[in-house]
Design a protein around this motif. Structure first.
Motif, PDB file in Angstrom:
ATOM      1  N   PRO A 122       0.123   4.382  -4.842  1.00  0.00           N
ATOM      2  CA  PRO A 122       1.196   3.635  -5.143  1.00  0.00           C
ATOM      3  C   PRO A 122       2.023   3.746  -3.595  1.00  0.00           C
ATOM      4  O   PRO A 122       2.001   4.783  -2.911  1.00  0.00           O
ATOM      5  CB  PRO A 122       2.265   4.258  -6.168  1.00  0.00           C
ATOM      6  N   PHE A 123       2.890   2.701  -3.311  1.00  0.00           N
ATOM      7  CA  PHE A 123       3.625   2.737  -2.100  1.00  0.00           C
ATOM      8  C   PHE A 123       4.525   3.923  -1.923  1.00  0.00           C
ATOM      9  O   PHE A 123       4.754   4.666  -0.879  1.00  0.00           O
ATOM     10  CB  PHE A 123       4.382   1.508  -2.076  1.00  0.00           C
ATOM     11  N   SER A 124       4.895   4.668  -3.345  1.00  0.00           N
ATOM     12  CA  SER A 124       5.594   5.715  -3.212  1.00  0.00           C
ATOM     13  C   SER A 124       5.017   6.852  -2.370  1.00  0.00           C
ATOM     14  O   SER A 124       5.714   7.750  -1.657  1.00  0.00           O
ATOM     15  CB  SER A 124       6.281   6.118  -4.521  1.00  0.00           C
ATOM     16  N   ALA A 127       5.184   6.218   1.555  1.00  0.00           N
ATOM     17  CA  ALA A 127       6.532   6.267   2.067  1.00  0.00           C
ATOM     18  C   ALA A 127       6.966   7.772   2.179  1.00  0.00           C
ATOM     19  O   ALA A 127       7.558   8.308   3.018  1.00  0.00           O
ATOM     20  CB  ALA A 127       7.562   5.637   1.250  1.00  0.00           C
ATOM     21  N   THR A 137      12.588   8.638   2.815  1.00  0.00           N
ATOM     22  CA  THR A 137      11.682   7.903   1.785  1.00  0.00           C
ATOM     23  C   THR A 137      12.021   7.071   0.512  1.00  0.00           C
ATOM     24  O   THR A 137      11.600   6.043   0.178  1.00  0.00           O
ATOM     25  CB  THR A 137      10.800   9.095   1.237  1.00  0.00           C
ATOM     26  N   THR A 138      13.364   7.706   0.135  1.00  0.00           N
ATOM     27  CA  THR A 138      14.125   6.931  -1.297  1.00  0.00           C
ATOM     28  C   THR A 138      14.093   5.698  -0.643  1.00  0.00           C
ATOM     29  O   THR A 138      14.333   4.527  -1.296  1.00  0.00           O
ATOM     30  CB  THR A 138      15.082   7.856  -1.644  1.00  0.00           C
ATOM     31  N   GLU A 141      11.463   3.454  -0.091  1.00  0.00           N
ATOM     32  CA  GLU A 141      10.699   3.052  -1.331  1.00  0.00           C
ATOM     33  C   GLU A 141      11.427   1.962  -2.199  1.00  0.00           C
ATOM     34  O   GLU A 141      10.818   1.158  -2.581  1.00  0.00           O
ATOM     35  CB  GLU A 141      10.637   4.377  -2.067  1.00  0.00           C
ATOM     36  N   GLU A 142      12.757   2.224  -2.377  1.00  0.00           N
ATOM     37  CA  GLU A 142      13.493   1.223  -3.045  1.00  0.00           C
ATOM     38  C   GLU A 142      13.631   0.058  -2.514  1.00  0.00           C
ATOM     39  O   GLU A 142      13.551  -0.954  -3.274  1.00  0.00           O
ATOM     40  CB  GLU A 142      15.060   1.822  -3.369  1.00  0.00           C
ATOM     41  N   THR A 145       9.087  -1.822  -1.964  1.00  0.00           N
ATOM     42  CA  THR A 145       8.267  -1.442  -3.229  1.00  0.00           C
ATOM     43  C   THR A 145       8.066  -3.013  -3.778  1.00  0.00           C
ATOM     44  O   THR A 145       7.012  -3.372  -4.227  1.00  0.00           O
ATOM     45  CB  THR A 145       8.585  -0.520  -4.207  1.00  0.00           C
ATOM     46  N   VAL A 148       5.387  -5.021  -1.514  1.00  0.00           N
ATOM     47  CA  VAL A 148       4.097  -4.205  -1.048  1.00  0.00           C
ATOM     48  C   VAL A 148       3.057  -4.864  -2.071  1.00  0.00           C
ATOM     49  O   VAL A 148       3.187  -4.812  -3.354  1.00  0.00           O
ATOM     50  CB  VAL A 148       4.306  -2.846  -1.009  1.00  0.00           C
ATOM     51  N   ASP A 150      -0.151  -3.699  -3.208  1.00  0.00           N
ATOM     52  CA  ASP A 150      -1.007  -2.305  -3.444  1.00  0.00           C
ATOM     53  C   ASP A 150      -2.428  -2.667  -3.598  1.00  0.00           C
ATOM     54  O   ASP A 150      -3.195  -1.452  -3.435  1.00  0.00           O
ATOM     55  CB  ASP A 150      -0.786  -1.682  -4.646  1.00  0.00           C
ATOM     56  N   SER A 189      12.830   1.340   6.593  1.00  0.00           N
ATOM     57  CA  SER A 189      12.094   0.197   5.869  1.00  0.00           C
ATOM     58  C   SER A 189      11.537  -0.413   7.260  1.00  0.00           C
ATOM     59  O   SER A 189      10.499  -0.772   7.114  1.00  0.00           O
ATOM     60  CB  SER A 189      12.910  -0.783   5.081  1.00  0.00           C
TER      61      SER A 189
END
Length: 298
Positions: A122-124, A127, A137-138, A141-142, A145, A148, A150, A189
């Motif tokens: 996952p993209f999380s 990141a 990172t947060t 990700e927010e 996501t 993206v 995957d 981002s």
């Protein structure tokens, strides 16, 4: 079969079939020790390999193809490519007769272990390892996501940022709708957007992060110097007077191997595409910036 820790199992090449479970055991000589009821005698690897066909797969279609071993041909079990994290080898496995798929490991250097046949993480996770701070990172990700893809296969490159190891993806594929929200993204981002498969999107985000001079953004700028888009290299070359010399020098000292790779890639692209536009290699924007970074770090 004995369990191994952290197996790196990638592309399956072929497997070896076993005889049916209802095959009667061979007759034993008189006076030999009898086996318990329901237990089959052990067969050697040579016996099995000489009797059974090899089940392989066509490289183009992926369909199974069968062929038998020629007479007199030495049996091979082809354990090459089966790699375990604890360093175990084929001699530590129980029996070669066990049905064990053989995998080929694609390794492109440090931080380049690629699995092209399973869904990407996952993209999380991408990141998380691209930034040394959880707050960055947060934010990334927010915001990214929803845009993206995957299913796109990618690799990652290991770098050092302020003494901490990070993994920056080589490419990320974003949906076309990301262009409509480009101006509203945060700096983390935009850092990840510089790894986009869209060259125009990479250039727009690179212009945004050039003025940051933060330790977590420098790696994304330097990696752009090893790519083929000369327009991005020209933007970085124009922003050299505004770069923080001490911050970039610290990054260069911690990532000498990466800097050599970027110089090699820039030289290759100059030789293949831009030799006529820039007769002098040192005038090529990417190489000129790399020379300046090395001068700051010396």
């Amino acid at each position: 079969m004995r369990r191994h820790s952290k197996p790196i199992l990638l592309t399956p090449t072929f497997r070896r079939a076993l005889p049916a479970a209802d095959t009667p055991p061979p007759s034993r000589a008189p006076g030999s020790r009898s086996l318990p009821a329901g237990r089959r005698p052990a067969r050697s690897c040579a016996m099995i390999s000489s009797r059974l066909p090899i089940i392989a797969s066509d490289a183009r279609t992926g369909l199974p193809t069968k062929h038998r071993r020629r007479r007199g041909q030495r049996p091979e079990f082809r354990w090459r490519g089966l790699k375990f994290g604890n360093g175990s080898t084929r001699s530590q496995c129980h029996r070669a007769a066990d049905v064990i798929p053989v995998y080929r490991c694609f390794n492109f250097g440090q931080g380049h272990n690629v699995d092209w046949f399973t869904r990407r993480k996952p993209f999380s996770g991408v990141a998380k390892w691209a930034f040394p701070f959880s707050m960055l990172t947060t934010m990334a990700e927010e915001e990214l996501t929803p845009f993206v893809d995957d299913t796109y296969r990618t690799t990652s490159r290991h770098l050092i940022s302020d003494g901490a190891g990070i993994y920056i993806p080589y490419r990320l594929h974003f949906l076309p709708s990301v262009r409509e929200h480009h101006l509203g993204f945060s700096f983390p981002s935009h850092c990840l957007l510089t790894r986009s498969t869209d060259g125009f999107l990479r250039q727009k985000s690179a212009r945004v992060i050039l003025s940051l001079n933060e330790s977590w953004s420098i790696a994304f700028v330097v990696l752009l110097l090893g790519e083929y888009v000369v327009e991005i290299a020209e933007d970085i070359y124009a922003a050299v007077p505004d770069l923080d010399a001490s911050a970039y020098a610290s990054f260069v000292r911690q990532n000498r191997n990466i800097m050599r790779t970027m110089r090699t890639r820039a030289t290759s692209y100059w030789n293949a595409y831009y030799r006529h536009a820039y007769p002098n290699r040192k005038s090529y924007p990417a190489i000129a910036v790399l020379n300046q970074l090395d001068a700051w770090a010396s």
